[in-house]
Design a protein around this motif. Structure first.
Motif, PDB file in Angstrom:
ATOM      1  N   ILE A  85     -93.243   8.221 100.144  1.00 58.13           N
ATOM      2  CA  ILE A  85     -93.439   9.441 100.889  1.00 58.13           C
ATOM      3  C   ILE A  85     -93.295   8.992 102.385  1.00 58.13           C
ATOM      4  O   ILE A  85     -93.070   8.028 102.790  1.00 58.13           O
ATOM      5  N   GLN A 132     -93.761  10.990 106.354  1.00 54.81           N
ATOM      6  CA  GLN A 132     -94.531  12.132 106.872  1.00 54.81           C
ATOM      7  C   GLN A 132     -94.670  11.783 108.306  1.00 54.81           C
ATOM      8  O   GLN A 132     -94.755  10.756 108.833  1.00 54.81           O
ATOM      9  N   TYR A 145     -93.296  12.034 114.128  1.00 57.79           N
ATOM     10  CA  TYR A 145     -92.604  10.928 113.074  1.00 57.79           C
ATOM     11  C   TYR A 145     -92.676   9.389 113.900  1.00 57.79           C
ATOM     12  O   TYR A 145     -92.199   9.472 114.980  1.00 57.79           O
ATOM     13  N   GLY A 154     -96.671   6.424 108.417  1.00 58.36           N
ATOM     14  CA  GLY A 154     -96.257   7.671 107.683  1.00 58.36           C
ATOM     15  C   GLY A 154     -95.434   7.318 106.613  1.00 58.36           C
ATOM     16  O   GLY A 154     -94.750   8.133 106.056  1.00 58.36           O
ATOM     17  N   LYS A 196    -103.237  14.789 106.362  1.00 53.54           N
ATOM     18  CA  LYS A 196    -102.367  15.808 106.329  1.00 53.54           C
ATOM     19  C   LYS A 196    -101.598  15.787 107.659  1.00 53.54           C
ATOM     20  O   LYS A 196    -102.258  15.590 108.792  1.00 53.54           O
ATOM     21  N   PRO A 197    -100.295  15.828 107.511  1.00 56.41           N
ATOM     22  CA  PRO A 197     -99.557  15.728 108.768  1.00 56.41           C
ATOM     23  C   PRO A 197     -99.637  17.030 109.514  1.00 56.41           C
ATOM     24  O   PRO A 197     -99.889  18.000 108.998  1.00 56.41           O
ATOM     25  N   HIS A 210     -96.286  18.893 105.655  1.00 57.86           N
ATOM     26  CA  HIS A 210     -95.734  18.489 104.128  1.00 57.86           C
ATOM     27  C   HIS A 210     -95.414  17.138 104.310  1.00 57.86           C
ATOM     28  O   HIS A 210     -95.530  16.517 105.227  1.00 57.86           O
ATOM     29  N   LEU A 211     -95.193  16.550 103.075  1.00 55.24           N
ATOM     30  CA  LEU A 211     -94.918  15.145 102.743  1.00 55.24           C
ATOM     31  C   LEU A 211     -93.425  15.300 102.264  1.00 55.24           C
ATOM     32  O   LEU A 211     -93.018  16.233 101.321  1.00 55.24           O
ATOM     33  N   ARG A 271     -90.585  17.838  98.335  1.00 54.97           N
ATOM     34  CA  ARG A 271     -91.500  17.702  99.285  1.00 54.97           C
ATOM     35  C   ARG A 271     -92.694  18.172  98.448  1.00 54.97           C
ATOM     36  O   ARG A 271     -92.648  18.748  97.560  1.00 54.97           O
TER      37      ARG A 271
END
Length: 192
Positions: free
Chosen positions: A59, A61, A68, A88, A106-107, A121-122, A138
């Motif tokens: 993943i 994120q 990022y 991330g 949660k991003p 989202h991831l 995603r």
């Protein structure tokens, strides 16, 4: 004259040299990430519904502020990343029953290709034997219905298939998200 070599599949030995880089808890040792930890569990199944016991999931994120940890993100500052320690990035193998479990946050929302904000989202990559190239997809969050509805990428997916990209909230607070490689309920994969 050089000739191209034949294509090779990703496995079956894709774990060799990579398992030392596994990270199943992106929050470990980082008390101030600006968001509470989120646990995500699921299973990877093949076209017959059988578990994929030797896959690998990665993943990528943004952090809780939608940044990022990468120099291509204009809002990224190496100093900020050093303070929080949040990378991330996570990598984990699937278990013999195809299951996986990862802890992250949660991003925040990031800019989309059309300039609007994307839903949290991831970005997920899946590696497994038999694939010529990894699969890209995603995972979106179930408590972000309005943002999901406006997400530029998610809107490109036929409405009937969008649910394959949105995790389900469990009564225990754990998010559940399965990856189905083929067949009924096949997860949407992106050609990138």
């Amino acid at each position: 004259m050089l000739y191209p070599t034949t294509s090779q599949t990703v496995g079956p030995y894709l774990h060799i040299g990579l398992s030392g880089l596994n990270c199943t808890d992106l929050t470990a040792g980082h008390p101030d990430l600006g968001a509470p930890p989120v646990v995500i569990e699921g299973r990877v199944t093949d076209g017959q519904g059988k578990p994929v016991p030797d896959g690998m999931i990665e993943i990528w994120q943004a952090d809780a502020q939608g940044v990022y940890r990468h120099p291509d993100d204009p809002r990224f500052s190496g100093m900020d990343a050093t303070k929080s320690g949040f990378t991330g990035f996570g990598r984990l193998p699937t278990e013999p029953d195809g299951s996986f479990r990862i802890t992250t946050i949660k991003p925040g929302r990031v800019a989309g290709p059309d300039g609007t904000l994307q839903a949290p989202h991831l970005v997920v990559s899946l590696f497994m034997r038999g694939l010529l190239k990894h699969l890209s997809t995603r995972m979106y969050f179930p408590d972000e219905a309005a943002a999901n509805e406006q997400d530029w990428i998610l809107r490109q997916v036929p409405a009937a298939r969008r649910a394959t990209l949105v995790a389900q909230a469990g009564d225990d607070g754990i998010l559940r998200w399965n990856v189905n490689l083929q067949g009924a309920g096949e997860t949407v994969f992106f050609d990138i």
